[in-house]
Design an enzyme around this catalytic site. Structure first.
Site, short mmCIF file in Angstrom:
data_model
loop_
_atom_site.label_atom_id
_atom_site.label_comp_id
_atom_site.label_asym_id
_atom_site.label_seq_id
_atom_site.Cartn_x
_atom_site.Cartn_y
_atom_site.Cartn_z
N ASP A 183 -0.17 7.33 8.17
CA ASP A 183 -1.38 7.11 7.26
C ASP A 183 -2.16 6.21 8.31
O ASP A 183 -1.91 5.08 8.57
CB ASP A 183 -0.91 6.41 5.98
CG ASP A 183 -2.27 6.21 5.05
OD1 ASP A 183 -3.34 6.51 5.64
OD2 ASP A 183 -2.04 5.76 3.95
N HIS A 284 -0.95 12.24 -3.83
CA HIS A 284 -1.04 10.81 -3.40
C HIS A 284 -0.48 10.09 -4.63
O HIS A 284 -0.92 10.47 -5.86
CB HIS A 284 -2.44 10.41 -2.88
CG HIS A 284 -2.50 9.05 -2.85
ND1 HIS A 284 -2.95 7.80 -3.74
CD2 HIS A 284 -2.37 8.10 -1.77
CE1 HIS A 284 -3.08 6.95 -3.50
NE2 HIS A 284 -2.90 6.81 -2.00
#
Length: 381
Positions: A183, A284
């Site tokens: 990420d 997510h």
């Protein structure tokens, strides 16, 4: 059947739950929240509830249209998240009314289990290998880590090397048969991302998430063309319309959040849109049990699903856990890195209402940190 009451609960560590009650005793739960702005979403839910009171809860798509388009000013994280949680609750009511899990109402399951990944940090890499080792021991076949902490606007050779070294350390623990997702968290400029992506390619990341800020998604096509690493984005996108440009740019993975992007109704449509571009869905979800339960229902019914985020062990959850507010932990028992498909109606999770009401009395005021560069200027968190 009519909706008679809508309640919200501000529960630690940083979540907001909503409960939708009907005159026939069927209730539904949702998780409408913007992390760090939960109080604003709570107010938005109260405003939207004015329309829902007295309505038939089973007209989910009609309510979604009114809640998202009934105001002249539309969209954005607060309103979209408020709608998302209410939408989850309405699907929960529908499943309980029809005696079926939500994935059955979405067309039926396409898989029997859903692959999930564990989060292992990365901002501060000192304990990274131990954290990954623990997740491997727990049976997970994939982890996600931050590529870096604070990054300068023009990354130094040392900063770039540190990113690669972190991922290399993760790969050493995981071996070739497990996956690591990285990420970037919008902390990298496009120039920094382009440089680092090429160096990460030999380490074979599952994907790199948010290589640039969402307001810079017009730069994604250049990054896709310059790197063999699959790119992912979407946690800060709230509709099909906002996903269209990244998908056209060639992202490999769409990451809408079930508590931000209009709930089950819109994420199911985003998944179909992504499929037409050959992209996969990886929702997510660093949030609570209701958001994860909703995400799993979509995953079971989505052909182009890839992998699911979940928050057990994530650093945000110091004051509560996925299991803190549920009666039965079984839906969140991960075996060999997978969640099994259940048959319980609705979202498939039994919320501990007494625990939720007690937690709401304490509430929370979680805010994300504010970072600064060494010269004192603002840095992306």
């Amino acid at each position: 059947m009519k909706i008679t009451r809508v309640e919200t609960f501000l529960v630690p560590p940083r979540w907001l739950f909503c409960r939708v009650e009907t005159d026939e005793g069927v209730t539904g739960w949702g998780e409408p929240v913007v992390e760090g702005r939960a109080e604003l979403v709570r107010t938005a839910v109260d405003v939207l509830a004015e329309y829902l009171l007295g309505q038939d809860p089973l007209r989910i798509q009609d309510h979604w249209q009114v809640l998202t388009k009934g105001g002249f000013y539309r969209g954005g994280p607060v309103l979209s998240s408020a709608v998302a949680g209410l939408d989850q609750a309405l699907w929960d009511i529908a499943g309980k009314t029809y005696g079926a899990p939500v994935h059955a109402l979405l067309g039926g399951p396409v898989r029997d289990r859903v692959r999930v990944y564990a989060w292992v940090g990365g901002d501060e890499p000192a304990e990274l290998t131990d954290q990954i080792g623990e997740q491997v021991e727990a049976g997970f076949t994939a982890v996600k880590m931050n590529g870096a902490g604070r990054v300068g606007p023009a990354a130094t050779m040392a900063e770039t090397a540190a990113v690669v070294a972190r991922v290399a350390a993760a790969r050493d623990v995981l071996g070739p048969d497990r996956d690591v997702a990285v990420d970037f968290h919008g902390r990298f400029t496009a120039a920094n991302a382009r440089r680092v992506l090429n160096e990460l390619a030999p380490l074979h990341p599952l994907f790199v998430e948010e290589p640039v800020l969402p307001e810079q998604n017009h730069l994604l096509a250049g990054l896709v063309g310059a790197s063999p690493v699959p790119l992912a984005t979407g946690e800060r996108l709230y509709s099909r319309a906002e996903f269209l440009a990244p998908l056209t740019a060639g992202i490999a993975v769409a990451q809408p959040d079930l508590s931000h992007a209009g709930g089950i109704s819109e994420v199911h449509r985003i998944a179909s849109l992504a499929e037409t571009y050959g992209a996969h869905l990886a929702p997510h979800c660093p949030l609570g049990p209701i958001a994860l339960a909703a995400s799993l229902q979509v995953a079971f019914a989505t052909p182009n699903f890839l992998i699911q985020e979940q928050s057990r062990g994530i650093h945000y959850n110091k004051d509560a856990d996925l299991l803190s507010y549920v009666v039965d932990p079984e839906p969140f028992r991960f075996v060999d890195g997978h969640a099994s498909r259940g048959t319980a109606p609705g979202l498939g999770v039994s919320v501990d209402e007494a625990a939720v009401r007690a937690a709401d009395r304490a509430g929370h005021a979680w805010r994300n940190p504010v970072w600064r560069h060494p010269d004192g200027s603002f840095a992306e968190w």
